[in-house]
Design a protein around this motif. Structure first.
Motif, PDB file in Angstrom:
ATOM      1  N   ALA A   1     -38.914  75.323  35.929  1.00  0.00           N
ATOM      2  CA  ALA A   1     -37.907  75.338  34.867  1.00  0.00           C
ATOM      3  C   ALA A   1     -38.368  76.328  33.801  1.00  0.00           C
ATOM      4  CB  ALA A   1     -37.725  73.949  34.278  1.00  0.00           C
ATOM      5  N   GLN A   2     -38.212  77.607  34.101  1.00  0.00           N
ATOM      6  CA  GLN A   2     -38.711  78.639  33.178  1.00  0.00           C
ATOM      7  C   GLN A   2     -37.956  78.655  31.862  1.00  0.00           C
ATOM      8  OE1 GLN A   2     -38.831  81.847  36.167  1.00  0.00           O
ATOM      9  NE2 GLN A   2     -40.616  82.579  35.040  1.00  0.00           N
ATOM     10  N   SER A   3     -36.657  78.393  31.941  1.00  0.00           N
ATOM     11  CA  SER A   3     -35.878  78.431  30.698  1.00  0.00           C
ATOM     12  C   SER A   3     -35.941  77.089  29.977  1.00  0.00           C
ATOM     13  CB  SER A   3     -34.424  78.771  31.021  1.00  0.00           C
ATOM     14  OG  SER A   3     -33.800  77.659  31.635  1.00  0.00           O
ATOM     15  N   GLY A   4     -36.505  76.081  30.623  1.00  0.00           N
ATOM     16  CA  GLY A   4     -36.600  74.766  29.992  1.00  0.00           C
ATOM     17  C   GLY A   4     -35.308  73.977  30.042  1.00  0.00           C
ATOM     18  N   ARG A   5     -34.303  74.514  30.752  1.00  0.00           N
ATOM     19  CA  ARG A   5     -33.030  73.775  30.818  1.00  0.00           C
ATOM     20  C   ARG A   5     -33.115  72.707  31.910  1.00  0.00           C
ATOM     21  NH1 ARG A   5     -30.315  78.988  29.955  1.00  0.00           N
ATOM     22  NH2 ARG A   5     -30.259  79.135  32.214  1.00  0.00           N
ATOM     23  N   LEU A   6     -33.261  71.485  31.457  1.00  0.00           N
ATOM     24  CA  LEU A   6     -33.434  70.369  32.396  1.00  0.00           C
ATOM     25  C   LEU A   6     -32.322  69.346  32.198  1.00  0.00           C
ATOM     26  CD1 LEU A   6     -37.251  69.783  31.774  1.00  0.00           C
ATOM     27  CD2 LEU A   6     -36.258  70.720  33.877  1.00  0.00           C
ATOM     28  N   ALA A   7     -31.859  68.803  33.296  1.00  0.00           N
ATOM     29  CA  ALA A   7     -30.960  67.646  33.221  1.00  0.00           C
ATOM     30  C   ALA A   7     -31.830  66.428  33.514  1.00  0.00           C
ATOM     31  CB  ALA A   7     -29.858  67.766  34.261  1.00  0.00           C
ATOM     32  N   VAL A   8     -31.977  65.571  32.528  1.00  0.00           N
ATOM     33  CA  VAL A   8     -32.876  64.426  32.702  1.00  0.00           C
ATOM     34  C   VAL A   8     -32.054  63.148  32.886  1.00  0.00           C
ATOM     35  CG1 VAL A   8     -34.862  63.183  31.789  1.00  0.00           C
ATOM     36  CG2 VAL A   8     -34.523  65.577  31.165  1.00  0.00           C
ATOM     37  N   ALA A   9     -32.222  62.518  34.028  1.00  0.00           N
ATOM     38  CA  ALA A   9     -31.534  61.250  34.298  1.00  0.00           C
ATOM     39  C   ALA A   9     -32.445  60.098  33.900  1.00  0.00           C
ATOM     40  CB  ALA A   9     -31.179  61.150  35.779  1.00  0.00           C
TER      41      ALA A   9
ATOM     42  N   PRO B   1     -38.718  65.633  21.692  1.00  0.00           N
ATOM     43  CA  PRO B   1     -39.282  66.771  20.946  1.00  0.00           C
ATOM     44  C   PRO B   1     -39.986  67.798  21.838  1.00  0.00           C
ATOM     45  CG  PRO B   1     -39.904  64.675  19.932  1.00  0.00           C
ATOM     46  CD  PRO B   1     -39.267  64.345  21.239  1.00  0.00           C
ATOM     47  N   SER B   2     -40.611  67.336  22.941  1.00  0.00           N
ATOM     48  CA  SER B   2     -41.350  68.278  23.787  1.00  0.00           C
ATOM     49  C   SER B   2     -40.468  68.909  24.869  1.00  0.00           C
ATOM     50  CB  SER B   2     -42.562  67.582  24.424  1.00  0.00           C
ATOM     51  OG  SER B   2     -42.125  66.519  25.248  1.00  0.00           O
ATOM     52  N   LEU B   3     -39.221  68.451  24.971  1.00  0.00           N
ATOM     53  CA  LEU B   3     -38.294  69.034  25.957  1.00  0.00           C
ATOM     54  C   LEU B   3     -37.010  69.476  25.229  1.00  0.00           C
ATOM     55  CD1 LEU B   3     -38.568  66.369  28.837  1.00  0.00           C
ATOM     56  CD2 LEU B   3     -39.686  68.610  28.785  1.00  0.00           C
ATOM     57  N   PRO B   4     -37.111  70.503  24.381  1.00  0.00           N
ATOM     58  CA  PRO B   4     -35.961  70.863  23.551  1.00  0.00           C
ATOM     59  C   PRO B   4     -34.749  71.330  24.349  1.00  0.00           C
ATOM     60  CG  PRO B   4     -37.740  72.508  23.382  1.00  0.00           C
ATOM     61  CD  PRO B   4     -38.287  71.361  24.152  1.00  0.00           C
ATOM     62  N   GLY B   5     -34.968  71.840  25.557  1.00  0.00           N
ATOM     63  CA  GLY B   5     -33.839  72.347  26.341  1.00  0.00           C
ATOM     64  C   GLY B   5     -33.220  71.311  27.260  1.00  0.00           C
ATOM     65  N   ALA B   6     -33.644  70.053  27.099  1.00  0.00           N
ATOM     66  CA  ALA B   6     -33.177  69.027  28.033  1.00  0.00           C
ATOM     67  C   ALA B   6     -31.848  68.418  27.595  1.00  0.00           C
ATOM     68  CB  ALA B   6     -34.227  67.930  28.165  1.00  0.00           C
ATOM     69  N   THR B   7     -31.019  68.110  28.563  1.00  0.00           N
ATOM     70  CA  THR B   7     -29.824  67.309  28.314  1.00  0.00           C
ATOM     71  C   THR B   7     -30.058  65.974  29.014  1.00  0.00           C
ATOM     72  OG1 THR B   7     -28.519  69.328  28.410  1.00  0.00           O
ATOM     73  CG2 THR B   7     -27.312  67.257  28.530  1.00  0.00           C
ATOM     74  N   TRP B   8     -29.757  64.906  28.294  1.00  0.00           N
ATOM     75  CA  TRP B   8     -30.093  63.573  28.817  1.00  0.00           C
ATOM     76  C   TRP B   8     -28.848  62.895  29.366  1.00  0.00           C
ATOM     77  CZ3 TRP B   8     -35.202  61.714  28.562  1.00  0.00           C
ATOM     78  CH2 TRP B   8     -36.088  62.604  27.940  1.00  0.00           C
ATOM     79  N   TYR B   9     -28.984  62.317  30.527  1.00  0.00           N
ATOM     80  CA  TYR B   9     -27.883  61.625  31.178  1.00  0.00           C
ATOM     81  C   TYR B   9     -28.285  60.183  31.457  1.00  0.00           C
ATOM     82  CZ  TYR B   9     -25.905  66.244  32.010  1.00  0.00           C
ATOM     83  OH  TYR B   9     -25.388  67.498  31.842  1.00  0.00           O
ATOM     84  N   GLU B  10     -27.493  59.261  30.939  1.00  0.00           N
ATOM     85  CA  GLU B  10     -27.762  57.850  31.227  1.00  0.00           C
ATOM     86  C   GLU B  10     -27.150  57.483  32.570  1.00  0.00           C
ATOM     87  OE1 GLU B  10     -26.697  54.819  28.402  1.00  0.00           O
ATOM     88  OE2 GLU B  10     -27.957  55.804  26.887  1.00  0.00           O
TER      89      GLU B  10
END
Ligand SMILES: [Zn+2]
Length: 353
Positions: free
Chosen positions: A34-42, A57-66
């Motif tokens: 994940a070079q750009s840090g864009r993560l989808a976190v489930a 805070p340590s994953l600024p590029g993450a989008t969180w999915y419940e």
């Protein structure tokens, strides 16, 4: 000289240690996952909230999915939501249901999956299978192996003890599963993949012989590694054979005959393995396995998970029907009800109640 070799589908990163989660973003960037840090976190809505707060805070590029639960619909919904963004990878952060949903969603949208289990309940965390509830009950879906597995032992220590102990039963059951595989080779001529068998058996033995318990980091390290290796062994053989024999048929029979009362997968598999070892005449190994499972607080008798001896006998009788085509000690002996009752009585005597 011909160079004959094979490639083994396996994760690029296996990071198992206390504090591993603190470096998650850095590890994924360094490894170019994940070079750009864009993560989808489930994550789960419940216990996932704390981790989300800690990791945001340590994953600024993450989008969180419940993720709601562990159904096929939940997984399809997750894939649909993720499809709307641009991501390098999907992170499954949570227990088995979350990881299986994330695995399925990752396969559906064609993104790599990073598995971050928060308990050690079974060996599905690194396997090429997603288990999801569907309209027909429960289904197993083939998916690619995770590209990375990150297990933070500090997080595992905070998981409910039952969901860490259960993994011990699932890991130890490999020993019985591999013995079933060898039996099928002897009796039916089934081909054994020696590498897959070695990985699965060593994973089981290392947990069985370790003197520690779930309170020690060094034991948790060995248990987590064993579960990861079991998953990879299944990728090597291309099926669940290295980690699933009579022990798992008994487990499936508990689930199918008593869907509302069934215990945890690893609890049932450990009990199934101790009994299957006895069935195959490996009495000393069975007693040793039962002693170890007991030391870890795992069930070795059906009463310890709320079933009577008669119910257990019916479970064992039904077990072969749960995996048609799989040859184990159960199919080999083909025991009738009265015979199962007799062997069970001997098993109880041998392990002591
Ligand atoms: Zn299992």
């Amino acid at each position: 000289m011909p160079v004959l070799t094979r490639l083994i589908p396996s994760p690029l990163v296996v990071d198992i240690r206390p504090g591993a989660l603190d470096d998650l973003g850095g590890v994924l960037a360094d490894e170019r996952i994940a070079q750009s840090g864009r993560l989808a976190v489930a994550v789960s809505g419940g216990s996932g909230a704390g981790l989300r707060e800690r990791l945001s805070p340590s994953l600024p590029g993450a989008t969180w999915y419940e993720v709601g639960g562990g159904t096929l619909d939940d997984a399809v919904r997750l894939a649909g939501a993720i499809k709307a963004g641009h991501y390098d990878a999907i992170v499954g952060l949570g227990g088995g249901k979350i990881i299986d949903c994330a695995k399925f969603a990752a396969a559906r949208v064609g993104l790599p999956l990073v598995a971050v289990p928060t308990n050690l309940a079974h060996d599905g965390l690194c396997s090429p299978v997603a288990t999801l509830d569907n309209d027909a009950g429960r289904g197993s879906y083939g998916v690619p192996n995770p590209i990375a597995v990150v297990i933070d032992l500090d997080v595992i220590r905070n998981a409910p003890a039952r969901y860490v102990r259960a993994g011990i039963g699932d890991a130890v059951s490999n020993i019985s599963a591999v013995a079933d595989w060898e039996l099928a080779c002897r009796v039916k001529g089934e081909r054994i993949d020696g590498l897959a068998a070695a990985m699965a058996r060593q994973a089981g033995e290392s947990v069985l012989r370790h003197p520690g318990g779930i309170g020690d980091n060094d034991f948790l390290q060995v248990l987590a590694e064993a579960l990861v290796l079991s998953g990879i062994a299944m990728s090597v053989s291309g099926d669940s054979r290295p980690s699933s024999g009579a022990c798992h048929e008994i487990n499936h029979a508990f689930d199918l005959l008593h869907p509302k009362r069934a215990a945890a997968h690893g609890e049932q598999c450990g009990l199934g393995a101790a009994f299957a070892m006895y069935l195959r005449g490996a009495h000393d190994e069975s007693v040793y396995m039962a002693d170890v499972l007991r030391r870890h607080g795992l069930p070795v008798l059906p009463q310890e998970i709320g079933f009577t001896a008669d119910e257990f006998v019916k479970v064992v009788e039904f077990a072969p029907e749960t995996r048609p085509g799989r040859f184990t000690i159960l199919e080999h002996l083909d025991l009738k009800t009265e015979q199962i009752k007799d062997v069970y009585a001997d098993y109880v005597k041998a392990i002591g109640s």
